[in-house]
Design an enzyme around this catalytic site. Structure first.
Site, short mmCIF file in Angstrom:
data_model
loop_
_atom_site.label_atom_id
_atom_site.label_comp_id
_atom_site.label_asym_id
_atom_site.label_seq_id
_atom_site.Cartn_x
_atom_site.Cartn_y
_atom_site.Cartn_z
N HIS A 5 1.46 9.26 -2.71
CA HIS A 5 0.04 9.39 -3.07
C HIS A 5 -0.89 8.73 -2.04
O HIS A 5 -1.86 9.34 -1.59
CB HIS A 5 -0.23 8.68 -4.41
C1 BDR Z 1 -0.82 5.21 -7.50
O1 BDR Z 1 -0.24 4.17 -8.26
C2 BDR Z 1 0.59 3.40 -7.43
O2 BDR Z 1 1.87 3.28 -7.96
C3 BDR Z 1 0.66 4.04 -6.10
O3 BDR Z 1 0.65 3.02 -5.11
C4 BDR Z 1 -0.56 4.90 -6.06
O4 BDR Z 1 -1.65 4.20 -5.55
C5 BDR Z 1 -0.31 6.53 -7.99
O5 BDR Z 1 -0.62 6.71 -9.33
#
Ligand code: BDR
Ligand code: CA
Length: 312
Positions: free
Chosen positions: A239
């Site tokens: 992400h």
């Molecule tokens: C987001 O949540 C975190 O686990 C990751 O780093 C990312 O920013 C995804 O939902």
């Protein structure tokens, strides 16, 4: 001219990868680096950020800001994926704590230093940004652009059935930031989950013979294992790296301007990002939402960027 950027993050494996890449990206100047509680508690996140900066030793040291826990700490985090230390057990030498200032102050100083020219890339919960604008209400006018990794517009969340983690982890902060009168882009799960980093992609990573290559392999292998164990997925989501690429290469993203609000309560719906798609929406279009990305270009740029950092 490199883009001036404040990186606000909760390392975390993929946040750590963003830093590894961004620290030596010639198209970017990191003017400040702030930690926020999210994947791991605020204190662990701060420690990881400092340890990573020390490990990377970038040519120009950005100002560091340390985030404190949100007013209402969430009961869930992402330690099942990132390990209790947030970096899957990679034992980076504990950074000698540089005197770091509160993240909200560092954000405000960095924006005020070059008004209308500094972008914010938020890769964790929005605690620090909300605190910065509450502390300094003139700030939103001076921020060039806020990119947010978070949200889920199709209704499918990742930490609860309908909430995305970064929004869920500090719903009040998210509500504040989504209402700010400045240009904002949301990079939601809808696009970030459309792409996976697969085990065979590790072949395109810098070799383990290099210092950075070794670190990256040690971070990613256990994360891939945890994704498989927890979610039954062959690959892992990246992400935060995708949000970074959208901020640096906006032309790789297709966007739609939407009225989006945050649900701050609700047993099942807390943390949901709700878009009013009716022809006459109830509230104004407040954020640009990424609906599609050029996946090939993003993946290629991740490999190239990590390679550049390993061989600098
Ligand atoms: C987001 O949540 C975190 O686990 C990751 O780093 C990312 O920013 C995804 O939902
Ligand atoms: Ca993150």
């Amino acid at each position: 001219m490199p883009k001036k950027i404040i990186l606000d993050m909760d390392p975390g494996i993929v946040d750590a990868m963003v830093l590894c890449l961004a620290a030596f990206d010639p198209t970017v100047e990191i003017v400040a680096l702030t930690s926020v509680g999210g994947n791991v508690p605020a204190e662990t996140s701060a420690k990881n950020l400092q340890a990573l900066v020390e490990f990377l030793d970038p040519p120009r040291l950005p100002r560091l800001g340390i985030g404190s826990p949100p007013d209402e700490p969430p009961s869930l985090d992402y330690r099942h994926i990132h390990g209790t230390d947030g970096l899957c057990g990679v034992d980076l030498p504990v950074a000698s704590r540089r005197s770091a200032h509160p993240a909200e102050k560092v954000i405000s100083d960095a924006v005020r230093n070059d008004p209308e020219n500094v972008m914010l890339l938020c890769l964790g919960p929005l605690t620090n940004v909300a605190r910065a604008v509450i502390r300094d209400p003139q700030l939103p006018k001076m921020i060039r652009h806020i990119y947010i990794a978070g949200g889920a517009l199709n209704g499918r969340g990742n930490i609860t059935p309908c909430a995305e983690f970064n929004i869920y982890a500090d719903v009040h902060a998210a509500k504040t930031v989504f209402r700010l009168p400045c240009t904002k882009t949301l990079v939601p799960l809808d696009v970030t989950e459309s792409m996976e980093l697969l085990p065979n992609h590790l072949e395109n990573f810098p070799s383990e013979e290099t210092r950075l290559g070794k670190l990256l392999h040690h971070l990613v292998r256990p994360a891939l294992h945890n994704y498989r164990q927890c979610y039954g997925l062959e690959g892992m989501h990246v992400h935060d790296l995708i949000a970074y690429m959208v901020a640096v290469h906006p032309s790789w993203a297709t966007t739609e301007e939407l009225p989006v609000q945050i649900e701050t309560s609700g047993y099942l719906t807390r943390g949901m990002t709700i878009a009013d798609r009716r022809s006459i929406p109830e509230f104004p279009r407040n954020i640009e939402v990424v609906t599609k990305i050029k996946k090939k270009a993003v993946l290629q740029a991740i490999f190239q960027g990590l390679d550049r950092s390993a061989n600098r």
